[in-house]
Design a protein around this motif. Structure first.
Motif, mmCIF file in Angstrom:
data_model
loop_
_atom_site.group_PDB
_atom_site.id
_atom_site.type_symbol
_atom_site.label_atom_id
_atom_site.label_comp_id
_atom_site.label_asym_id
_atom_site.label_seq_id
_atom_site.Cartn_x
_atom_site.Cartn_y
_atom_site.Cartn_z
ATOM 1 N N GLN A 29 70.446 50.312 19.790
ATOM 2 C CA GLN A 29 69.892 51.387 20.597
ATOM 3 C C GLN A 29 69.098 50.876 21.786
ATOM 4 N N ARG A 30 68.931 49.578 21.919
ATOM 5 C CA ARG A 30 68.209 49.043 23.066
ATOM 6 C C ARG A 30 69.047 49.184 24.330
ATOM 7 N N CYS A 31 68.344 49.434 25.435
ATOM 8 C CA CYS A 31 69.018 49.682 26.704
ATOM 9 C C CYS A 31 68.774 48.532 27.664
ATOM 10 N N ARG A 32 69.722 48.330 28.521
ATOM 11 C CA ARG A 32 69.583 47.361 29.596
ATOM 12 C C ARG A 32 70.168 47.977 30.862
ATOM 13 N N PRO A 33 69.763 47.513 32.035
ATOM 14 C CA PRO A 33 70.256 48.120 33.278
ATOM 15 C C PRO A 33 71.772 48.042 33.372
ATOM 16 N N SER A 34 72.355 49.098 33.928
ATOM 17 C CA SER A 34 73.802 49.114 34.108
ATOM 18 C C SER A 34 74.201 48.162 35.226
ATOM 19 N N ASP A 35 75.494 47.935 35.357
ATOM 20 C CA ASP A 35 75.986 47.028 36.394
ATOM 21 C C ASP A 35 75.666 47.551 37.791
ATOM 22 N N ALA A 36 75.820 48.877 37.998
ATOM 23 C CA ALA A 36 75.515 49.446 39.315
ATOM 24 C C ALA A 36 74.047 49.281 39.663
ATOM 25 N N THR A 37 73.172 49.454 38.668
ATOM 26 C CA THR A 37 71.748 49.284 38.909
ATOM 27 C C THR A 37 71.421 47.852 39.302
ATOM 28 N N TYR A 272 77.530 39.197 45.298
ATOM 29 C CA TYR A 272 77.381 39.549 43.884
ATOM 30 C C TYR A 272 77.243 41.057 43.714
ATOM 31 N N ALA A 273 76.479 41.703 44.599
ATOM 32 C CA ALA A 273 76.242 43.139 44.462
ATOM 33 C C ALA A 273 77.518 43.946 44.600
ATOM 34 N N VAL A 274 78.440 43.494 45.457
ATOM 35 C CA VAL A 274 79.683 44.234 45.673
ATOM 36 C C VAL A 274 80.545 44.245 44.414
ATOM 37 N N THR A 275 80.406 43.232 43.567
ATOM 38 C CA THR A 275 81.174 43.216 42.324
ATOM 39 C C THR A 275 80.600 44.166 41.286
ATOM 40 N N LYS A 276 79.387 44.663 41.496
ATOM 41 C CA LYS A 276 78.741 45.536 40.525
ATOM 42 C C LYS A 276 78.650 46.982 40.984
ATOM 43 N N ALA A 277 78.563 47.220 42.285
ATOM 44 C CA ALA A 277 78.397 48.570 42.816
ATOM 45 C C ALA A 277 79.402 48.803 43.931
ATOM 46 N N HIS A 278 79.540 50.051 44.336
ATOM 47 C CA HIS A 278 80.485 50.407 45.386
ATOM 48 C C HIS A 278 80.051 49.809 46.719
ATOM 49 N N PRO A 279 80.987 49.294 47.524
ATOM 50 C CA PRO A 279 80.609 48.687 48.812
ATOM 51 C C PRO A 279 79.840 49.627 49.728
ATOM 52 N N ILE A 320 67.666 55.416 50.888
ATOM 53 C CA ILE A 320 67.831 54.301 49.949
ATOM 54 C C ILE A 320 67.247 54.660 48.589
ATOM 55 N N ALA A 321 66.098 55.351 48.599
ATOM 56 C CA ALA A 321 65.481 55.763 47.332
ATOM 57 C C ALA A 321 66.383 56.727 46.580
ATOM 58 N N ILE A 322 67.041 57.655 47.302
ATOM 59 C CA ILE A 322 67.948 58.609 46.646
ATOM 60 C C ILE A 322 69.121 57.877 46.001
ATOM 61 N N ILE A 323 69.727 56.968 46.747
ATOM 62 C CA ILE A 323 70.886 56.248 46.214
ATOM 63 C C ILE A 323 70.487 55.387 45.024
ATOM 64 N N THR A 324 69.371 54.686 45.151
ATOM 65 C CA THR A 324 68.944 53.804 44.065
ATOM 66 C C THR A 324 68.563 54.595 42.825
ATOM 67 N N SER A 329 70.360 53.532 35.865
ATOM 68 C CA SER A 329 70.764 53.958 34.534
ATOM 69 C C SER A 329 70.781 52.743 33.631
ATOM 70 N N CYS A 330 70.872 52.988 32.336
ATOM 71 C CA CYS A 330 70.926 51.880 31.381
ATOM 72 C C CYS A 330 72.061 52.128 30.413
ATOM 73 N N GLU A 331 72.484 51.087 29.795
ATOM 74 C CA GLU A 331 73.563 51.139 28.827
ATOM 75 C C GLU A 331 73.053 50.571 27.515
ATOM 76 N N ARG A 332 73.472 51.155 26.413
ATOM 77 C CA ARG A 332 73.116 50.631 25.102
ATOM 78 C C ARG A 332 73.854 49.330 24.858
#
Length: 338
Positions: A29-37, A272-279, A320-324, A329-332
């Motif tokens: 049940q522990r969460c960690r940041p998602s790839d997009a985050t 690195y960021a492009v591999t995790k979030a949308h360009p 930027i604050a809205i997008i971020t 989000s986090c994933e279990r």
């Protein structure tokens, strides 16, 4: 009896109670940041903030020693070449696997064109304006390309953030475009804006190409190829189109070294960021470079910052604050492992 109260069955408050520890969540049940985050945070802190120093420092090197833009690009490419040692130690081919070698070289070429246009633009227009147009055009082009990629759709909040970032860029650049001077000065300023726009267009295409690459040593390979392609193209161009200049003071050498190091950090983090979030989202978050460049333009270069610049920077920060926030989000851990 000092140890208990048999009639009322009350606890003994005379004895110290053990410290209470918060219950720990089970591992599933522990969460960690998602790839997009993770991708957006890396783009914000490691991509945009260091890149904001590159433009003002490049302008300082030009003002002190009249360092040509291609020579500055060559110095930056030299910092990428030692990555070849890492590839050799890992046993990976320097130019990437044969089936994707052409795309990797295309990515390097697009990035070299983008950086070359940016360095040329920052010599004739203020650093903040050049960074604004370059990042704005890259965001708009990436958003338009996102419309063609059905598998990578954007949410309504993402589009609001992208539109807000574009509005902030218009607020910053609009007054300057309306007051262009006639004659040679106005012509050079217009050319600087066009170069900054072309640099953003090349950046968005380069990020899209990199987003499609998928092999184990992708990041160090494209970093090395950037240095190699940049040197092959810039060295002949420097002697044909410009005049080489040897920096004469310590400040210019310090600016060149800082530009090379900060640009390498920014290049790595953005890739690195492009591999995790949308360009498109990565380009929007990279607008933090504009805010940093405007601050350094005022405090370091002593160039004026108009009220519209401050207003546009505030709109971009809100976007930027809205997008971020939308993509935080986090994933279990259990789900990730599955």
């Amino acid at each position: 009896m000092a140890g208990s109260h048999p009639y009322f069955n009350l606890p003994d408050f005379t004895q110290p109670s053990p410290p209470s520890t918060p219950p720990s969540l089970p591992s599933h049940q522990r969460c960690r940041p998602s790839d997009a985050t993770k991708g957006l945070l890396v783009a914000l802190l490691g991509g945009g903030l260091p890149a904001g120093f590159v433009g003002p420092l490049s302008r300082m090197a030009y003002q002190n020693s009249h360092l040509p833009s291609l020579e500055l690009l060559i110095c930056r490419c030299l910092f990428h070449l030692p990555i070849a040692l890492l590839l050799k130690l890992r046993g990976d081919p320097l130019l990437g696997p044969p089936d994707v070698r052409g795309w990797a070289c295309l990515h390097a070429l697009l990035n070299v064109l983008s950086i070359g246009c940016a360095y040329s633009a920052v010599q004739v227009v203020p650093a903040g304006s050049a960074a604004t147009i370059r990042k704005g055009s890259s965001t708009v082009c990436s958003a338009l390309l996102a419309l063609c990629l059905e598998s990578q759709g954007l949410s309504g909040y993402d589009w609001c953030g992208l539109l807000g970032s574009t509005l902030g860029l218009i607020i910053i650049v609009g007054p300057g475009l309306g007051t262009l001077q006639e004659g040679t000065t106005g012509l050079y300023t217009a050319i600087g804006y066009v170069l900054a726009f072309l640099g953003g267009l090349a950046l968005s295409l380069g990020l899209l190409v990199y987003h499609s690459l998928n092999f184990s040593s992708c990041l160090p390979t494209v970093a090395f190829l950037f240095g190699l392609v940049g040197l092959v193209g810039s060295v002949p161009g420097l002697f044909l189109l410009q005049t080489p200049v040897l920096p004469s003071d310590l400040l210019s050498w310090s600016c060149v070294a800082a530009v090379g190091i900060l640009a390498l950090v920014s290049f790595t983090c953005v890739s690195y960021a492009v591999t995790k979030a949308h360009p498109a989202l990565v380009c929007a978050v990279l607008h933090s470079e504009v805010v940093v460049a405007l601050m350094l333009q005022y405090y370091l270069l002593y160039e004026t910052v108009a009220p519209s610049d401050i207003m546009g920077a505030g709109v971009m920060l809100g976007s930027i604050a809205i997008i971020t926030a939308q993509n935080l989000s986090c994933e279990r851990e259990g789900q990730v492992k599955e």
